[in-house]
Design an enzyme around this catalytic site. Structure first.
Site, PDB file in Angstrom:
ATOM      1  N   THR A  52      45.912  14.831  36.475  1.00 55.52           N
ATOM      2  CA  THR A  52      45.013  15.888  36.942  1.00 55.52           C
ATOM      3  C   THR A  52      44.290  16.510  35.760  1.00 55.52           C
ATOM      4  OG1 THR A  52      46.602  16.397  38.699  1.00 55.52           O
ATOM      5  CG2 THR A  52      44.957  18.090  38.200  1.00 55.52           C
ATOM      6  N   GLU A 215      40.146  37.148  48.492  1.00 59.38           N
ATOM      7  CA  GLU A 215      41.513  37.057  47.940  1.00 59.38           C
ATOM      8  C   GLU A 215      42.456  37.911  48.790  1.00 59.38           C
ATOM      9  OE1 GLU A 215      43.487  35.595  45.387  1.00 59.38           O
ATOM     10  OE2 GLU A 215      44.981  36.907  46.313  1.00 59.38           O
ATOM     11  N   HIS A 456      38.386  39.672   8.251  1.00 61.68           N
ATOM     12  CA  HIS A 456      37.329  40.517   8.806  1.00 61.68           C
ATOM     13  C   HIS A 456      35.973  39.857   8.578  1.00 61.68           C
ATOM     14  CE1 HIS A 456      35.070  44.054   9.917  1.00 61.68           C
ATOM     15  NE2 HIS A 456      34.360  43.909   8.821  1.00 61.68           N
TER      16      HIS A 456
HETATM   17  C1  LIG Z   1      40.479  22.425  38.060  1.00 65.38           C
HETATM   18  C2  LIG Z   1      41.762  22.547  37.277  1.00 65.38           C
HETATM   19  C3  LIG Z   1      41.747  23.125  36.032  1.00 65.38           C
HETATM   20  C4  LIG Z   1      42.912  23.235  35.293  1.00 65.38           C
HETATM   21  N1  LIG Z   1      42.843  23.809  34.063  1.00 65.38           N
HETATM   22  C5  LIG Z   1      43.965  23.932  33.330  1.00 65.38           C
HETATM   23  C6  LIG Z   1      43.909  24.478  32.030  1.00 65.38           C
HETATM   24  O1  LIG Z   1      42.843  24.832  31.539  1.00 65.38           O
HETATM   25  N2  LIG Z   1      45.058  24.567  31.326  1.00 65.38           N
HETATM   26  C7  LIG Z   1      46.254  24.179  31.845  1.00 65.38           C
HETATM   27  O2  LIG Z   1      47.278  24.309  31.174  1.00 65.38           O
HETATM   28  N3  LIG Z   1      46.336  23.650  33.076  1.00 65.38           N
HETATM   29  C8  LIG Z   1      45.225  23.505  33.830  1.00 65.38           C
HETATM   30  N4  LIG Z   1      45.297  22.931  35.063  1.00 65.38           N
HETATM   31  C9  LIG Z   1      46.619  22.502  35.558  1.00 65.38           C
HETATM   32  C10 LIG Z   1      47.016  21.164  34.951  1.00 65.38           C
HETATM   33  O3  LIG Z   1      46.032  20.211  35.274  1.00 65.38           O
HETATM   34  C11 LIG Z   1      48.374  20.730  35.467  1.00 65.38           C
HETATM   35  O4  LIG Z   1      49.308  21.759  35.255  1.00 65.38           O
HETATM   36  C12 LIG Z   1      48.842  19.481  34.751  1.00 65.38           C
HETATM   37  O5  LIG Z   1      47.940  18.431  34.943  1.00 65.38           O
HETATM   38  C13 LIG Z   1      50.211  19.059  35.263  1.00 65.38           C
HETATM   39  O6  LIG Z   1      50.607  17.912  34.585  1.00 65.38           O
HETATM   40  P1  LIG Z   1      51.635  16.887  35.233  1.00 65.38           P
HETATM   41  O7  LIG Z   1      51.853  15.846  34.192  1.00 65.38           O
HETATM   42  O8  LIG Z   1      52.798  17.584  35.785  1.00 65.38           O
HETATM   43  O9  LIG Z   1      50.886  16.255  36.490  1.00 65.38           O
HETATM   44  P2  LIG Z   1      49.441  15.659  36.750  1.00 65.38           P
HETATM   45  O10 LIG Z   1      48.516  15.980  35.664  1.00 65.38           O
HETATM   46  O11 LIG Z   1      49.081  16.081  38.126  1.00 65.38           O
HETATM   47  O12 LIG Z   1      49.663  14.096  36.702  1.00 65.38           O
HETATM   48  C14 LIG Z   1      50.425  13.427  37.635  1.00 65.38           C
HETATM   49  C15 LIG Z   1      50.019  11.971  37.622  1.00 65.38           C
HETATM   50  O13 LIG Z   1      50.971  11.241  38.387  1.00 65.38           O
HETATM   51  C16 LIG Z   1      50.283  10.246  39.134  1.00 65.38           C
HETATM   52  N5  LIG Z   1      51.138   9.885  40.266  1.00 65.38           N
HETATM   53  C17 LIG Z   1      51.552  10.679  41.277  1.00 65.38           C
HETATM   54  N6  LIG Z   1      52.396  10.019  42.083  1.00 65.38           N
HETATM   55  C18 LIG Z   1      52.507   8.774  41.568  1.00 65.38           C
HETATM   56  C19 LIG Z   1      53.235   7.624  41.939  1.00 65.38           C
HETATM   57  N7  LIG Z   1      54.071   7.635  42.993  1.00 65.38           N
HETATM   58  N8  LIG Z   1      53.095   6.515  41.198  1.00 65.38           N
HETATM   59  C20 LIG Z   1      52.279   6.494  40.105  1.00 65.38           C
HETATM   60  N9  LIG Z   1      51.580   7.554  39.709  1.00 65.38           N
HETATM   61  C21 LIG Z   1      51.705   8.681  40.417  1.00 65.38           C
HETATM   62  C22 LIG Z   1      49.001  10.936  39.540  1.00 65.38           C
HETATM   63  O14 LIG Z   1      48.024   9.996  39.896  1.00 65.38           O
HETATM   64  C23 LIG Z   1      48.671  11.711  38.260  1.00 65.38           C
HETATM   65  O15 LIG Z   1      47.880  10.927  37.405  1.00 65.38           O
HETATM   66  C24 LIG Z   1      44.140  22.775  35.824  1.00 65.38           C
HETATM   67  C25 LIG Z   1      44.164  22.170  37.083  1.00 65.38           C
HETATM   68  C26 LIG Z   1      42.985  22.050  37.798  1.00 65.38           C
HETATM   69  C27 LIG Z   1      43.031  21.392  39.132  1.00 65.38           C
END
Ligand SMILES: Cc1cc2nc3c(=O)[nH]c(=O)nc-3n(C[C@H](O)[C@H](O)[C@H](O)COP(=O)(O)OP(=O)(O)OC[C@H]3O[C@@H](n4cnc5c(N)ncnc54)[C@H](O)[C@@H]3O)c2cc1C
Length: 478
Positions: A52, A215, A456
């Site tokens: 994501t 909200e 500064h």
């Molecule tokens: C618009 C937006 C802006 C954001 N901005 C920020 C920010 O500025 N700073 C910040 O800290 N966080 C931000 N976030 C949150 C951040 O993206 C998430 O907290 C972070 O990506 C979580 O990481 P993760 O590794 O847990 O999961 P994810 O990044 O969600 O990755 C999970 C991966 O697992 C894969 N997957 C799922 N199930 C399977 C399966 N069964 N087999 C194979 N692959 C699978 C998915 O395809 C995905 O690629 C934002 C989120 C959004 C939506």
């Protein structure tokens, strides 16, 4: 002979670690595991790595926030700086295209890191066959089983919605679609005043869209210190945002090019907003669809999270879970910390994460950044504290850049002066919060920071001044 990932092996490979999901949690876990000498594989259902965060989250949203901020400044503040432009206009296609390039550079970077660390990348949906076997099903329907001693679930999250809202992904959209619009909305109605809604609302608000935010709670970014929500609301109002706080959305009617949102206020009265786009940004849900966690006996909670103990271990001893799919804040750097943590636990080390010191940032302008306890939490816990504040209006650096909205608030223990929480809203606070994290990690007092030289003129002086204010109310520049 066995074939794994297109290569023939005499004996079946037993990976030390298989990571399912390649977001910031998963890819960091894989790199750390490989660094620690473990034979590692990562499984990702999409064709690009990075999850994501890199594909439809942190990185693309920040790319669009930067572009739209440039436009906004060109349209509104350049003139005051003595820079006159004529025929300024947005080329949205180019802007989105640049964002896509930034995403590509980042996801390609992860691909490179996998190669560099000799991590096998398996593209396909990972689902458990048993506690050591993951079936990887590719897009063409073919599949292979891979085996691992340890498995890390890092499957992340997806946008949530309300049961009565039908996301058509054209007019009623989530953050994912909002990153790829083909036109600037005339009136974007944002459901949810949290981080993602305020960031993406800002992107289009800066480019001329009317933005209305509905909200349910009584403030924006409600999980942060209340002062931050209030200050952010003031700044976004200047951008033209309209707010409907304490309003509960009860209906979203999609009429094609027009969408009608109905919401009830605290008195039970219904308001009606008409817009051309509705962004549903009410949070995200942990994602385990297709994972077949039951086959390995992994427990999922009622909230849909993978249940883990303090070592991020599930109820099945060789299976761990990290990031958005487990409890805690849904942030990329939290997922990364957990990725490193689990790899080190598997390697027999004793790592530690201080969850209180995971900073939270909102990349609006002004930016909001915080670490530690909020004032509301300290009150609730009955901890006696003192507060020091310093407004950016009194900062020479902020005046020079015309970024005088916002303030820094430092909360310190009333007796020991130890910093307990730092809340900032203002220019570049997303970067500035790192100093507060270091300070709190080393258990600094407000006076410790107040006695350190800050260059500064910099925005960071506002943190020093707020610390001075918390130490016997002796800020110098106000
Ligand atoms: C618009 C937006 C802006 C954001 N901005 C920020 C920010 O500025 N700073 C910040 O800290 N966080 C931000 N976030 C949150 C951040 O993206 C998430 O907290 C972070 O990506 C979580 O990481 P993760 O590794 O847990 O999961 P994810 O990044 O969600 O990755 C999970 C991966 O697992 C894969 N997957 C799922 N199930 C399977 C399966 N069964 N087999 C194979 N692959 C699978 C998915 O395809 C995905 O690629 C934002 C989120 C959004 C939506």
């Amino acid at each position: 002979m066995y074939i794994v990932h297109g290569t023939w092996y005499k004996e079946k490979i037993m990976y030390d670690v298989i990571v399912i999901g390649s977001g910031p949690g998963g890819y960091v876990a894989a790199i750390r595991a490989a660094q620690l000498g473990m034979k590692t594989a990562i499984v990702e259902k999409y064709s690009t790595l990075g999850g994501t965060c890199l594909n439809v989250g942190c990185i693309p949203s920040k790319a669009l926030l930067d572009s739209s901020e440039h436009y906004h400044n060109a349209a509104h503040t350049f003139k005051t700086h003595g820079i006159n432009l004529s025929s300024l206009k947005v080329d949205l296609k180019q802007m989105i295209g640049r964002k896509d390039d930034v995403v590509k550079q980042n996801v390609d970077g992860i691909q490179y890191l996998m190669k560099k660390n000799k991590i096998d990348v398996h593209h396909g949906l990972g689902s458990f066959v048993d506690k050591n076997t993951v079936k990887v099903t590719k897009e063409d329907g073919s599949s292979e089983n891979i085996e691992g001693k340890n498995i890390i679930i890092a499957t992340g999250s997806k946008p949530s919605t309300l049961p009565f809202i039908k996301l058509d992904k054209k007019r009623v959209i989530t953050s994912t679609e909002a990153l790829n619009l083909k036109e600037i909305p005339k009136h974007m109605i944002v459901i949810g005043g949290g981080v993602i809604g305020m960031e993406l609302g800002s992107v289009y608000g800066r480019m001329g869209a009317k933005v209305s935010v509905v909200e349910y709670m009584d403030s924006l970014i409600p999980t942060m210190d209340k002062t931050m929500g209030k200050e952010l609301q003031k700044s976004l109002k200047k951008l033209g945002f309209e707010f409907y706080l304490k309003h509960k959305v009860v209906e979203v009617e999609n009429k094609g090019k027009e969408v009608i949102v109905k919401a009830e206020n605290a008195k039970g009265e219904t308001i009606e907003l008409k817009g051309d786009y509705v962004l549903v940004s009410i949070g995200r849900r942990p994602y385990t669809d297709g994972l077949n966690a039951e086959a390995a006996g992994v427990k999922i909670t009622d909230r849909g999270q993978v249940e883990v103990d303090e070592h991020l271990r599930t109820n099945v001893p060789n299976i761990y879970a990290i990031g958005d799919v487990v409890k805690g804040v849904m942030l990329a750097h939290k997922a990364e910390e957990e990725g490193t943590f689990v790899a080190e636990v598997i390697a027999g080390q004793k790592p530690h994460i201080n969850y209180l010191l995971i900073p939270g940032v909102v990349y609006t302008w002004p930016e909001v950044a915080a670490v530690g306890y909020t004032e509301e939490q300290l009150k609730e816990k009955g901890i006696k504290y003192k507060a020091g504040k310093f407004p950016f209006m009194a900062s020479g650096r902020a005046r020079a850049s015309m970024d005088t909205d916002g303030l820094v608030k430092v909360l310190a223990d009333a007796e020991t002066d130890e910093i307990l929480g730092v809340h900032m809203i203002g220019p570049r606070t997303a970067d500035m919060i790192a100093e507060a994290v270091v300070a709190m990690e080393f258990r600094a007092s407000a006076e410790d920071i107040a006695r350190m030289s800050h260059a500064h003129p910099t925005y960071t002086e506002a943190f020093k001044e707020a610390c001075l204010a918390a130490t016997d109310n002796r800020a110098l520049h106000i």
